[in-house]
Design an enzyme around this catalytic site. Structure first.
Site, PDB file in Angstrom:
ATOM      1  N   ARG A  38       0.819  -1.219   0.000  1.00 17.98           N
ATOM      2  CA  ARG A  38       0.000   0.000   0.000  1.00 17.98           C
ATOM      3  C   ARG A  38       0.852   1.268   0.000  1.00 17.98           C
ATOM      4  O   ARG A  38       0.507   2.271   0.615  1.00 17.98           O
ATOM      5  CB  ARG A  38      -0.956  -0.007   1.204  1.00 17.98           C
TER       6      ARG A  38
ATOM      7  N   SER B 136     -11.445  -0.709   2.528  1.00 21.04           N
ATOM      8  CA  SER B 136     -10.659  -1.242   3.636  1.00 21.04           C
ATOM      9  C   SER B 136     -10.063  -0.090   4.445  1.00 21.04           C
ATOM     10  O   SER B 136      -9.325   0.736   3.919  1.00 21.04           O
ATOM     11  CB  SER B 136      -9.552  -2.151   3.090  1.00 21.04           C
TER      12      SER B 136
ATOM     13  N   GLU C 119      -5.323   2.606   6.201  1.00 21.09           N
ATOM     14  CA  GLU C 119      -5.106   2.533   4.759  1.00 21.09           C
ATOM     15  C   GLU C 119      -5.836   3.692   4.092  1.00 21.09           C
ATOM     16  O   GLU C 119      -5.365   4.285   3.128  1.00 21.09           O
ATOM     17  CB  GLU C 119      -5.628   1.200   4.219  1.00 21.09           C
TER      18      GLU C 119
END
Length: 299
Positions: free
Chosen positions: A172, A222, A292
């Site tokens: 990420r 998410s 995230e």
């Protein structure tokens, strides 16, 4: 900043004044942008950036506002959305894709051309630019697996090309997160495949996503990065938090890694619930949850 003067300066670009960002974010939350801009080309994006630099106006890029929370105070300056920059070009076994193109649409172009490698992304909401920015991934695939290069407009007005080796991809993460810039387009290298097998895999992943994720409610996707050695959803379940409501936001009863807007939630509901989850998981398991989702804007 003189908003009306800026709007008059760019008659060919859609510029909206004091526009509520809850009309655009996937959470359906967020305060107003002083100016919300929709450039259609790289040249228009550069014109906007040059103007902001010359006038000392702050600016930020939202992509298409999927994995994002905009605070209720909104965003000062110019917010740039790239949804009008959405061209997808096939070049042999490669795709050259504008940053504002939807990732899902890109995977279906790959399917149409019998190109394999992009199946993992067939259910990821969001734009190609945002996916490259955060090295988005799902089901054992990540953007870095198919990424070749991208063209980027830097804050100083310079356009540069970054190769895969220069992007410093990690979980990420990409180099772009440390820079003030606009992704203009990206090139993805794929391989010839069997169209039936590609479609079968995409159908399987789409079904998995529909079964496991709370797609029936607005959400930011998410919320947390996966901590090493743990699964975020299980930590939240084991802490007894699944289903917890905080204002109009709720930890999804379908997937504990998601926070859904069930009753006109505010961004503050989201931000406070995220902080509460982090605190409880730290106190209970001594595990630090990193977000995230990007959280931006003013209180």
């Amino acid at each position: 900043m003189n908003k009306d003067l800026m709007i008059a300066q760019f008659p060919e670009i859609a510029l909206l004044k004091d526009e509520p960002l809850l009309n655009y974010t996937y959470t359906k939350t967020g305060g107003p942008a002083d100016i919300l801009a929709f450039p259609k080309t790289a040249d228009e994006a550069k014109q906007l950036l040059d103007y902001c630099r010359e006038q000392a106006i702050p600016w930020i890029v939202l992509g298409n506002a999927s994995n994002l929370i905009v605070r209720d105070g909104g965003i000062r300056g110019v917010v740039i959305m790239l949804s009008e920059m959405n061209q997808i070009v096939v070049d042999g076994t490669s795709l050259i894709v504008d940053a504002g193109a939807k990732l899902i649409d890109t995977t279906y172009v790959a399917l149409h051309e019998s190109l394999t490698g992009f199946e993992f992304a067939c259910g990821i909401p969001g734009s190609v630019g945002g996916a490259v920015f955060m090295n988005a991934g799902a089901y054992d695939g990540e953007i870095q697996d198919v990424f070749a290069s991208c063209d980027v407009l830097l804050a100083n007005g310079q356009i540069v090309t970054y190769t895969k080796e220069e992007m410093e991809f990690a979980y990420r993460h990409s180099k772009l997160q440390e820079q003030k810039m606009i992704i203009l387009s990206s090139r993805f290298d794929l391989a010839k495949g069997d169209q039936e097998q590609i479609k079968k895999r995409m159908d399987e992943l789409t079904e998995l996503r529909q079964l496991k994720q709370p797609l029936e409610y607005p959400s930011c996707g998410s919320v947390f990065k996966r901590p090493v050695g743990h699964f975020t959803g299980k930590l939240i379940q084991d802490a007894g938090l699944q289903g917890l409501k905080w204002g109009g936001a709720q930890i999804s009863e379908k997937h504990a890694g998601f926070i859904v807007n069930v009753d006109q939630a505010t961004a503050t509901d989201y931000v406070e619930l995220i902080a509460h989850i982090q605190q409880v998981i730290k106190e209970t398991f001594d595990v630090t949850l990193e977000t995230e989702v990007r959280i931006i804007g003013e209180e």
